[in-house]
Design an enzyme around this catalytic site. Structure first.
Site, PDB file in Angstrom:
ATOM      1  N   GLU A  60     -20.854   9.973 -47.638  1.00 43.85           N
ATOM      2  CA  GLU A  60     -21.609   9.731 -46.418  1.00 43.85           C
ATOM      3  C   GLU A  60     -22.223  10.976 -45.778  1.00 43.85           C
ATOM      4  O   GLU A  60     -23.209  10.885 -45.066  1.00 43.85           O
ATOM      5  CB  GLU A  60     -20.694   9.048 -45.391  1.00 43.85           C
ATOM      6  CG  GLU A  60     -20.258   7.641 -45.760  1.00 43.85           C
ATOM      7  CD  GLU A  60     -21.415   6.658 -45.775  1.00 43.85           C
ATOM      8  OE1 GLU A  60     -22.142   6.591 -44.768  1.00 43.85           O
ATOM      9  OE2 GLU A  60     -21.602   5.986 -46.801  1.00 43.85           O
ATOM     10  N   SER A 101       9.041 -47.241 -39.265  1.00 35.48           N
ATOM     11  CA  SER A 101      10.495 -47.396 -39.198  1.00 35.48           C
ATOM     12  C   SER A 101      11.231 -46.099 -38.891  1.00 35.48           C
ATOM     13  O   SER A 101      12.439 -46.127 -38.639  1.00 35.48           O
ATOM     14  CB  SER A 101      11.012 -47.979 -40.509  1.00 35.48           C
ATOM     15  OG  SER A 101      10.506 -49.278 -40.703  1.00 35.48           O
TER      16      SER A 101
END
Length: 727
Positions: free
Chosen positions: A84, A434
């Site tokens: 960079e 149930s």
């Protein structure tokens, strides 16, 4: 004339230079105070831990973990500098040579192919400026860079930059990127891994190693060559590194995103607001990382099995697989056939779906497809042409709690978080069928009944306020019974017996039990006995926690402790438990739920090598399938169904659809704990009962051990009964 021109030019440039200097000085004075960076605390990820303080995942606006420069290896620093800003250690914030080189390269190419910004300029732009492409912004960027260089040393600037830079896949800073791409900390990176990260800032998406490994390798090798040219690595290191393959951690634990993390995000956002958004928190949960992974696998495997045996469509999870699936579809439609359609738009309860060159607008009928790209559609042809309907996806949920504390150990809200982030475990309200029956049988025990008390199981007709009509319950498979014991009625899930029992008890005691176990929305309707109310999976599982804990209710919780970025504990939770049911009668109910496994609808779980109890649940037309069960230490609940009310298919009961998933989970989960039986509280007794005559078994007849509240057990033995009958 020449002299006059030169004088005029000198005056012009002098005035222009003075104006420029005045402008720059004025602009410089308006720039932000870069000293603020001394205490800069960027948004960081909050880290989530499980109940053993093991890393689970992270949440936050930005996935970032700030690390000091002394934790960042030299090879990482040099890789970024080489890629960079090769003159970083020599310039004053702006690199004039780099700017000139970039201008020449861009002029030759006729477009922007190279930038001249330094690392310091990038830092200034990202922290203080907008991304507008103007000369004024570039001037501010350069002045800020100079200001930063005058305020901080080079290593501090690198620390700020390497913690701030975006490196793709949601990762901000080198520590987050190391975790995301390689599943390790930044200090553990190899040379080639450091170079790969350093190649990402130029174009994180383009050089994404998950998506474009070849491009990522080319960019990585460029960075390695730059490191060699700058003298940061040797020729041997360079040649070794460039020949290494791209190896990334596709299953990295640091990329986890699931129902648990979403649940925690919602909790923190609601409770702490801005503090949660700033991140940097440490969240210690009650989750068991291993059980969570097991729950995910068990649910997915069980739903895939169910889809396979039932012929239910089951979409692949991978978007790439989904796209191939979609593209492979026939472009010549067949009436009644199911296809994969691409969802173009969802609006006002309708979806626009594409199938090849055809477009269909489909009424969703309450189905939620927000955020989805694909769905199953079934085509129909009639005199008016072709139409389509959405085929809903088979779904499920699994919740597991610690019996003695209520701590959430695992929670899965659907078959795939990436496919649907809706957490059904917490938010789906479904009829329990149930699975609600233990509430009624608990009420019967509180009214003095025992598990061998008899109840008439012949069908009767009742007026049901829920429907405003008379109603006659039926049993599964239209089975008929006369008189049965409570134990048999619960074990075999006999509907007629349960409704008759509810009528005998009255609603008050039943609703009271429901309230005590956390089911506070029960209604005084006879259909309540068959589970026509609506509950969430976590509510129903929590109710069973009370039974497993012998009447002691513990409020479900999943956060143990929250620590802020300064190390201060801002929240700490412990179990909130209270005795709501008597342990003696509750222990009898547990024995009856144990009979469900040994003698009833849960027989498929009899071979589990742990003592467990539980109950199946199935709703009308097989729309919902449940199994909730527990050992003395852990309780788990499973729901299977569709997001809309649609049948799973004939015979898809809780025992067939949900129990296999529960069993697969509990086979491992229950084995983490001792193989103990449920404790017998004082005031209870185990008695061998002859299952034929329901008297105490002795040497003259077989018996099954059953639990009774002391004093309620039978007095007669088989021998006594024989003597009475044949004196």
């Amino acid at each position: 004339m020449l002299k006059k021109i030169l004088i005029a030019l000198s005056i012009f440039f002098g005035i222009s230079g003075a104006i420029l200097i005045i402008y720059l000085v004025a602009l410089y004075s308006t720039l932000p105070d870069v000293k603020l960076l001394e205490g800069w605390t960027p948004p960081q990820a909050s880290v989530v831990y499980d109940y053993r303080d093991r890393y689970y995942g992270d949440i936050g606006v930005q996935k970032r973990y700030y690390v000091s420069i002394d934790r960042i290896p030299k090879k990482v620093i040099y890789a970024f500098v080489a890629a960079e800003d090769r003159n970083f250690f020599g310039h004053f914030g702006v690199d004039i040579g780099a700017i000139i080189r970039a201008m020449i390269a861009n002029f030759k190419a006729g477009r922007v192919v190279q930038g001249g910004s330094t690392i310091t300029q990038q830092l200034a732009k990202n922290l203080f400026l907008t991304r507008e492409r103007t000369l004024g912004r570039k001037i501010k960027e350069a002045l800020l860079a100079i200001k930063i260089e005058r305020t901080f040393d080079k290593m501090k600037i690198l620390e700020l930059y390497l913690n701030q830079i975006y490196l793709g896949n949601g990762a901000y800073g080198v520590e987050a990127a190391a975790r995301v791409y390689f599943g390790k900390h930044v200090e553990d990176l190899t040379l080639e891994e450091a170079a790969l990260l350093a190649g990402l800032p130029k174009a994180p998406s383009k050089f994404n190693p998950f998506v474009n490994p070849e491009l990522a390798k080319t960019r990585r090798n460029y960075v390695l060559r730059r490191m060699l040219e700058e003298g940061y690595i040797t020729q041997e290191e360079y040649e070794t590194a460039i020949n290494k393959p791209i190896v990334v951690s596709r299953d990295s634990k640091y990329r986890m995103s699931d129902y648990v993390l979403d649940m925690i995000k919602e909790y923190l956002a609601e409770r702490y607001g801005d503090i949660a958004l700033q991140g940097g928190l440490k969240i210690y949960t009650t989750l068991d990382r291993d059980l969570q992974a097991l729950a995910v696998r068990s649910l997915k495997k069980g739903l895939q099995r169910l889809a396979r045996i039932s012929g239910i469509p089951f979409l692949p999870e991978s978007e790439k697989d989904m796209e191939r699936y979609y593209e492979a579809q026939s472009t010549s439609p067949v009436d009644g056939k199911v296809y994969v359609g691409k969802i173009e738009e969802v609006k006002d309860g309708r979806a626009k779906v594409l199938l090849g060159s055809r477009s269909f607008t489909i009424d969703l009928k309450g189905l939620n497809l927000e955020g989805r790209e694909y769905a199953f559609i079934k085509l129909h042809q009639d005199l008016e042409g072709w139409s389509a309907e959405i085929v809903p996806d088979l779904e499920g949920a699994l919740v597991s709690l610690d019996v003695h504390t209520g701590a959430v150990r695992a929670i899965v809200g659907g078959r795939s978080y990436t496919y649907s982030s809706f957490n059904r475990a917490l938010k789906a309200r479904r009829q329990p069928g149930s699975a609600i029956k233990p509430v009624i049988y608990m009420a019967a025990l509180l009214k003095g009944e025992t598990q061998i008390s008899s109840i008439d199981a012949r069908p009767r007709t009742f007026y049901d306020p829920a429907t405003g009509q008379e109603w006659t319950p039926k049993n599964y498979g239209d089975e008929e019974y006369t008189v049965v014991t409570l134990r048999e009625a619960l074990a075999k899930s006999i509907n007629t017996a349960t409704v008759n029992l509810l009528d005998k008890l009255g609603f008050e005691v039943v609703l009271s039990v429901g309230d005590k176990v956390g089911l506070r929305n029960l209604k005084p309707y006879y259909s309540l006995a068959l589970g026509t109310v609506e509950v969430t999976p976590i509510q129903l599982t929590s109710a069973y926690q009370v039974f497993a804990n012998l009447g002691r209710r513990c409020k479900p919780f999943f956060i143990r402790k929250v620590v802020d970025r300064n190390g201060e504990v801002i929240e700490e939770n412990s179990p909130q438990c209270e005795d709501v049911l008597p342990p003696q009668e509750t222990r009898v109910l547990v024995d009856m739920l144990r009979a469900v496994i040994l003698e009833g609808t849960g027989r498929a779980a009899r071979d589990l090598p742990r003592i467990v109890a539980g109950k199946t649940g199935t709703t009308d037309e097989y729309m919902d399938a449940w199994f909730i069960g527990f050992s003395p230490y852990i309780v788990a609940g499973v729901w299977v169904g569709y997001d809309i009310k649609q049948t799973l298919g004939p015979g898809m009961s809780g025992a067939r659809a949900a129990l296999p998933i529960w069993k697969d989970f509990m086979a491992v989960a229950a084995a983490k704990y001792p193989n103990d039986d449920f404790p017998l509280p004082e005031g209870t007794i185990v008695v061998p009962i002859n299952p034929k005559d329901y008297v105490i078994a002795d040497e003259t007849c077989p018996g099954v051990n059953m639990v009774f509240v002391e004093g309620t057990q039978p007095r007669l033995t088989c021998s006594d009964l024989r003597n009475i009958i044949s004196p």
